[in-house]
Design an enzyme around this catalytic site. Structure first.
Site, short mmCIF file in Angstrom:
data_model
loop_
_atom_site.label_atom_id
_atom_site.label_comp_id
_atom_site.label_asym_id
_atom_site.label_seq_id
_atom_site.Cartn_x
_atom_site.Cartn_y
_atom_site.Cartn_z
N ARG A 80 54.83 46.81 54.95
CA ARG A 80 54.77 46.96 53.49
C ARG A 80 53.51 47.70 53.05
NH1 ARG A 80 52.02 43.78 49.59
NH2 ARG A 80 52.88 44.07 47.50
N TYR B 275 51.89 34.98 38.44
CA TYR B 275 50.67 35.76 38.65
C TYR B 275 50.84 37.18 38.11
CZ TYR B 275 47.46 38.72 41.38
OH TYR B 275 46.54 39.66 41.76
N GLY C 199 39.47 35.46 38.67
CA GLY C 199 40.73 34.81 38.32
C GLY C 199 41.54 34.44 39.54
N ALA D 130 31.05 28.30 39.94
CA ALA D 130 29.89 27.72 40.64
C ALA D 130 30.25 27.40 42.10
CB ALA D 130 29.43 26.47 39.91
N LYS E 141 49.01 39.16 34.83
CA LYS E 141 48.36 40.48 34.85
C LYS E 141 48.95 41.38 33.76
CE LYS E 141 45.54 39.80 38.35
NZ LYS E 141 44.08 39.85 38.20
P1 NAI Z 1 39.61 36.66 45.35
O1 NAI Z 1 40.52 35.50 45.15
O2 NAI Z 1 38.94 36.81 46.65
O3 NAI Z 1 38.49 36.66 44.21
C1 NAI Z 1 38.75 36.20 42.90
C2 NAI Z 1 37.52 35.47 42.43
O4 NAI Z 1 37.79 34.95 41.12
C3 NAI Z 1 37.16 34.27 43.32
O5 NAI Z 1 35.84 34.41 43.83
C4 NAI Z 1 37.31 33.09 42.42
O6 NAI Z 1 36.32 32.08 42.62
C5 NAI Z 1 37.18 33.71 41.02
N1 NAI Z 1 37.81 32.86 40.02
C6 NAI Z 1 38.99 32.18 40.12
N2 NAI Z 1 39.18 31.43 39.03
C7 NAI Z 1 38.12 31.65 38.22
C8 NAI Z 1 37.74 31.14 36.96
N3 NAI Z 1 38.49 30.24 36.29
N4 NAI Z 1 36.57 31.54 36.43
C9 NAI Z 1 35.79 32.43 37.09
N5 NAI Z 1 36.09 32.96 38.28
C10 NAI Z 1 37.25 32.55 38.84
O7 NAI Z 1 40.46 37.96 44.98
P2 NAI Z 1 40.17 39.46 45.40
O8 NAI Z 1 41.06 39.80 46.51
O9 NAI Z 1 38.72 39.70 45.49
O10 NAI Z 1 40.74 40.22 44.12
C11 NAI Z 1 39.92 40.49 43.00
C12 NAI Z 1 40.82 40.78 41.80
O11 NAI Z 1 41.66 41.86 42.10
C13 NAI Z 1 41.72 39.61 41.42
O12 NAI Z 1 41.79 39.55 40.00
C14 NAI Z 1 43.06 39.98 42.00
O13 NAI Z 1 44.11 39.44 41.23
C15 NAI Z 1 43.01 41.49 41.91
N6 NAI Z 1 43.83 42.12 42.94
C16 NAI Z 1 43.44 42.08 44.24
C17 NAI Z 1 44.20 42.70 45.22
C18 NAI Z 1 43.80 42.72 46.66
O14 NAI Z 1 44.49 43.35 47.47
N7 NAI Z 1 42.69 42.06 47.05
C19 NAI Z 1 45.46 43.38 44.87
C20 NAI Z 1 45.78 43.34 43.47
C21 NAI Z 1 44.97 42.76 42.55
C1 15L Z 2 47.59 41.00 44.92
O1 15L Z 2 47.68 41.07 43.69
C2 15L Z 2 46.77 39.97 45.59
O2 15L Z 2 45.61 39.63 44.83
C3 15L Z 2 46.37 40.34 46.99
O3 15L Z 2 45.92 39.18 47.65
C4 15L Z 2 47.52 40.96 47.77
O4 15L Z 2 48.51 40.01 47.98
C5 15L Z 2 48.08 42.14 47.00
O5 15L Z 2 48.39 41.81 45.67
C6 15L Z 2 49.35 42.74 47.63
O6 15L Z 2 50.34 42.88 46.95
O7 15L Z 2 49.29 43.09 48.82
#
Ligand code: NAI
Ligand code: 15L
Length: 267
Positions: free
Chosen positions: A176, A138, A75, A38, A142
């Site tokens: 990186r 973390y 998450g 929320a 995963k």
């Molecule tokens: P982000 O942190 O911007 O978005 C994650 C969303 O999950 C947030 O909006 C947050 O409010 C929500 N969230 C957190 N705890 C929660 C809960 N208990 N219940 C419901 N929602 C919850 O992350 P981003 O960058 O958008 O990444 C999305 C997904 O992709 C994540 O799972 C992240 O681990 C994964 N990921 C992202 C990477 C990247 O480069 N952005 C790289 C590797 C994985």
């Molecule tokens: C992830 O898993 C994270 O969600 C993102 O924020 C970046 O740090 C990414 O990996 C990364 O390794 O660059």
């Protein structure tokens, strides 16, 4: 699975990638249900999504009602103390999968992470079938998510694509990410392929662009998905190649980069 999904759920909809993927996901389904915490939705001024904390079992069950497929991005997305990771990424995954089983959901695309294997060296060229080497709680969460996906495919037939996403940013940000970058266009292509490729079963794939310097050998999994990355971070080498970690540090030696500089979390 048809190419146009009747009801698709996107968790983590208020996050970076959730906002980025929303238009493409809306096009590939009849009805897109977007969800997040929320507070995160409020911060975005988003009144059209469904608030749901993944740690709330009953709320997750209600959320999955009538859902055919899920793109699970919700998450904790960064290295944090175990207790912080626990609710969203461990309990939350359990709640999501149990709710999906009860709802008859057919497929889940799970945003895993390269941090499942962040302790491989930057000189390694690892593949999805190589042993996991998480670089923190973390990454470990995963890995648990990937195990959950395997279990629910083997026992209950819920198809799963676990995407070990690299660095999904508009442009590479440092030396990186010349290896780990996943461009916005390739992210969209990869997620859509993961959702719509017929008979995918259970699959783990790395999520990066066709970077000249990429560490990951994911070609077999990419071929199964019909994913052909189009972008190469090398085009940005002159712009960000000089942004490096201290030579010899774990950040510089290991694929996980800055995550290797976080923790231990002493009380
Ligand atoms: P982000 O942190 O911007 O978005 C994650 C969303 O999950 C947030 O909006 C947050 O409010 C929500 N969230 C957190 N705890 C929660 C809960 N208990 N219940 C419901 N929602 C919850 O992350 P981003 O960058 O958008 O990444 C999305 C997904 O992709 C994540 O799972 C992240 O681990 C994964 N990921 C992202 C990477 C990247 O480069 N952005 C790289 C590797 C994985
Ligand atoms: C992830 O898993 C994270 O969600 C993102 O924020 C970046 O740090 C990414 O990996 C990364 O390794 O660059």
């Amino acid at each position: 699975m048809t190419t146009r999904i009747p009801t698709l759920l996107l968790t983590g909809a208020a996050g970076l990638l959730g906002r980025q993927l929303t238009p493409a996901l809306a096009r590939c389904c009849e009805r897109l249900v977007r969800s997040d915490l929320a507070a995160a939705l409020q911060a975005q001024g988003d009144a059209t999504a469904v608030p749901c904390d993944l740690a709330d079992r009953a709320a997750v069950r209600a959320l999955l009602q009538g859902v055919d497929a899920v793109v699970h991005l919700g998450g904790v997305s960064y290295e944090k103390p175990f207790e912080v990771v626990l609710d969203a990424n461990i309990r939350g995954l359990f709640h999501l999968y149990e709710a999906a089983r009860l709802a008859g959901t057919k497929r889940i695309v799970f945003a895993s992470s390269n941090h499942v294997t962040g302790c491989y060296a930057v000189t390694d060229h690892n593949a999805p079938e190589d042993p996991p080497r998480p670089d923190g709680y973390y990454g470990l969460s995963k890995l648990y998510g990937e195990g959950m996906a395997r279990l629910y495919f083997d026992r209950y037939g819920i198809e799963a694509v676990c995407l070990r996403i690299g660095t999904a940013t508009p442009e590479p940000i440092d030396h990186r990410s010349l290896a780990s970058w996943l461009s916005p266009g390739d992210l969209e292509r990869l997620v859509l392929a993961s959702l719509t490729t017929p008979g995918v079963g259970f699959l783990v794939a790395y999520g990066c662009s066709r970077n000249t310097r990429r560490w990951w050998r994911s070609d077999e999994a990419w071929a199964r998905l019909g994913y052909a990355p189009q972008d190469d971070a090398e085009a940005y080498a002159g712009k960000v190649g000089h942004i490096t970690f201290p030579p010899g540090s774990p950040m510089a030696r290991l694929q996980g980069g800055t995550f290797l500089d976080i923790g231990p979390f002493d009380d």
